[in-house]
Design a protein around this motif. Structure first.
Motif, PDB file in Angstrom:
ATOM      1  N   THR A  32     -26.987 -15.118  21.805  1.00 41.71           N
ATOM      2  CA  THR A  32     -27.592 -13.794  21.981  1.00 41.71           C
ATOM      3  C   THR A  32     -29.067 -13.861  21.631  1.00 41.71           C
ATOM      4  O   THR A  32     -29.507 -14.686  20.821  1.00 41.71           O
ATOM      5  N   GLU A  36     -28.840  -9.110  23.486  1.00 46.98           N
ATOM      6  CA  GLU A  36     -28.220  -9.324  24.790  1.00 46.98           C
ATOM      7  C   GLU A  36     -27.583 -10.712  24.846  1.00 46.98           C
ATOM      8  O   GLU A  36     -28.144 -11.682  24.318  1.00 46.98           O
ATOM      9  N   ARG A 118     -27.823   2.377  31.550  1.00 45.16           N
ATOM     10  CA  ARG A 118     -27.373   1.415  30.537  1.00 45.16           C
ATOM     11  C   ARG A 118     -26.044   0.786  30.931  1.00 45.16           C
ATOM     12  O   ARG A 118     -25.805  -0.406  30.682  1.00 45.16           O
ATOM     13  N   SER A 121     -26.746  -1.932  33.332  1.00 50.92           N
ATOM     14  CA  SER A 121     -27.306  -3.098  32.643  1.00 50.92           C
ATOM     15  C   SER A 121     -26.223  -3.913  31.959  1.00 50.92           C
ATOM     16  O   SER A 121     -26.228  -5.147  32.012  1.00 50.92           O
ATOM     17  N   ARG A 122     -25.276  -3.241  31.303  1.00 48.30           N
ATOM     18  CA  ARG A 122     -24.191  -3.959  30.626  1.00 48.30           C
ATOM     19  C   ARG A 122     -23.307  -4.684  31.637  1.00 48.30           C
ATOM     20  O   ARG A 122     -22.907  -5.833  31.430  1.00 48.30           O
ATOM     21  N   HIS A 125     -24.079  -8.273  33.059  1.00 54.67           N
ATOM     22  CA  HIS A 125     -23.701  -9.468  32.304  1.00 54.67           C
ATOM     23  C   HIS A 125     -22.355 -10.029  32.762  1.00 54.67           C
ATOM     24  O   HIS A 125     -22.050 -11.194  32.519  1.00 54.67           O
ATOM     25  N   GLY A 202     -26.830 -10.859  34.121  1.00 55.45           N
ATOM     26  CA  GLY A 202     -27.556  -9.951  33.243  1.00 55.45           C
ATOM     27  C   GLY A 202     -28.795  -9.327  33.844  1.00 55.45           C
ATOM     28  O   GLY A 202     -29.439  -8.502  33.204  1.00 55.45           O
ATOM     29  N   ARG A 246     -34.761  -5.501  34.471  1.00 57.06           N
ATOM     30  CA  ARG A 246     -34.166  -5.539  33.137  1.00 57.06           C
ATOM     31  C   ARG A 246     -33.267  -6.752  33.013  1.00 57.06           C
ATOM     32  O   ARG A 246     -32.581  -7.127  33.967  1.00 57.06           O
ATOM     33  N   TYR A 247     -33.298  -7.344  31.821  1.00 57.66           N
ATOM     34  CA  TYR A 247     -32.271  -8.311  31.448  1.00 57.66           C
ATOM     35  C   TYR A 247     -31.380  -7.590  30.456  1.00 57.66           C
ATOM     36  O   TYR A 247     -31.773  -7.344  29.311  1.00 57.66           O
ATOM     37  N   GLY A 248     -30.179  -7.202  30.891  1.00 66.72           N
ATOM     38  CA  GLY A 248     -29.381  -6.305  30.076  1.00 66.72           C
ATOM     39  C   GLY A 248     -30.163  -5.019  29.875  1.00 66.72           C
ATOM     40  O   GLY A 248     -30.684  -4.426  30.815  1.00 66.72           O
ATOM     41  N   ALA A 249     -30.273  -4.592  28.617  1.00 62.59           N
ATOM     42  CA  ALA A 249     -31.006  -3.368  28.313  1.00 62.59           C
ATOM     43  C   ALA A 249     -32.480  -3.616  28.034  1.00 62.59           C
ATOM     44  O   ALA A 249     -33.218  -2.675  27.746  1.00 62.59           O
ATOM     45  N   VAL A 250     -32.936  -4.871  28.115  1.00 63.84           N
ATOM     46  CA  VAL A 250     -34.333  -5.201  27.824  1.00 63.84           C
ATOM     47  C   VAL A 250     -35.149  -5.068  29.105  1.00 63.84           C
ATOM     48  O   VAL A 250     -34.957  -5.819  30.065  1.00 63.84           O
TER      49      VAL A 250
END
Length: 273
Positions: A32, A36, A118, A121-122, A125, A202, A246-250
């Motif tokens: 992680t 993420e 969100r 984004s999840r 992954h 992701g 975005r990479y995941g929530a970033v």
């Protein structure tokens, strides 16, 4: 190590790991960073790599947790990846007062829409990586606003510009940056008519303020495929495309996607977009 190097705040990069011993087929890596999960791929010469999203705000290093497994044994490593940064500028914009300071009903809608994004984004992954061959620009036009600048709406600093804006007249084509599944087509309060693409591993890109959409949720799109048209829906000062990644929530600078190169030819110098 990271590629490209040095890693910069607000970008997505490859995190490359070389085990101290030649790995056998049973060795796997996961981990992680910035909250993420990392999705490591095995490369030639004993290397592993994963995309990692580096938040815009933070210090001069990014903490990373790696988990190394071989059969029934595993261990955990903690790393600090050096990160460079900068001081973004501030832009002053004038918009309708309802967009600068939403009322309670509008804020509730904003909260629901943020929750929707969100979830996308999840879920990215859980999607295998779909993109290959590098990314393409969604518009060939000039960039009118870059990622990371402070936004002052009606003399109030309220946010950072977490995307890249491309010039365009209403109706001009907007293209998918890479192969993906259409995760969502929606009409949002700030983003207007929007498309979210799940590229897998992701990674998500989104396209805001559209005037029209030519795809539907669940469609698989190719890099460069027309998915919609430039518009001026949502909170805008004029017609343009607002493009995010975005990479995941970033949330990261979408232009950093072009510096990744092709996922099938690691180590080649990427072409400028």
């Amino acid at each position: 190590e990271t590629y490209p190097s040095p890693a910069r705040r607000g970008t997505v990069v490859w995190l490359v790991v070389r085990p101290l011993v030649v790995p056998n087929d049973s060795l796997t890596l996961d981990g992680t960073a910035a909250g993420e999960p990392l999705h490591f791929e095995r490369l030639p010469a004993g290397l592993f790599r994963s995309l990692v999203g580096i938040p815009l705000e933070g210090g001069d290093s990014l903490p990373v947790i790696l988990r190394r497994s071989t059969g029934a044994t595993s261990d955990t490593l903690r790393l600090a990846v050096p990160v460079a940064g900068g001081t973004p500028a501030t832009e002053r914009l004038a918009v309708a007062p309802r967009f600068a300071k939403p009322d309670s009903a509008a804020q509730a809608r904003l909260d629901r829409e943020m929750a929707q994004s969100r979830v996308i984004s999840r879920k990215a992954h859980d999607t295998p990586r779909l993109w290959a061959g590098g990314f393409v620009r969604p518009r060939p036009s000039r960039i009118t606003s870059v990622f990371g600048t402070g936004r002052e709406f009606n003399d109030r600093v309220s946010a950072r510009h977490l995307g890249t804006d491309f010039a365009g007249k209403v109706g001009a084509p907007v293209r998918a940056a890479g192969r993906a599944v259409v995760a969502l087509v929606a009409r949002f309060y700030l983003a207007g008519t929007a498309i979210y693409l799940d590229h897998g591993g992701g990674l998500v890109t989104a396209y805001f303020h559209l005037s029209r959409v030519t795809v539907a949720a669940g469609d698989t799109v190719a890099a460069g495929q027309v998915i919609g048209a430039v518009g001026r829906t949502g909170r805008v000062t004029g017609p343009h495309l607002h493009w995010i990644a975005r990479y995941g929530a970033v949330t990261v600078d979408p232009m950093s996607l072009f510096r990744l190169g092709s996922p099938t030819s690691f180590g080649e110098h990427p072409r400028s977009p």
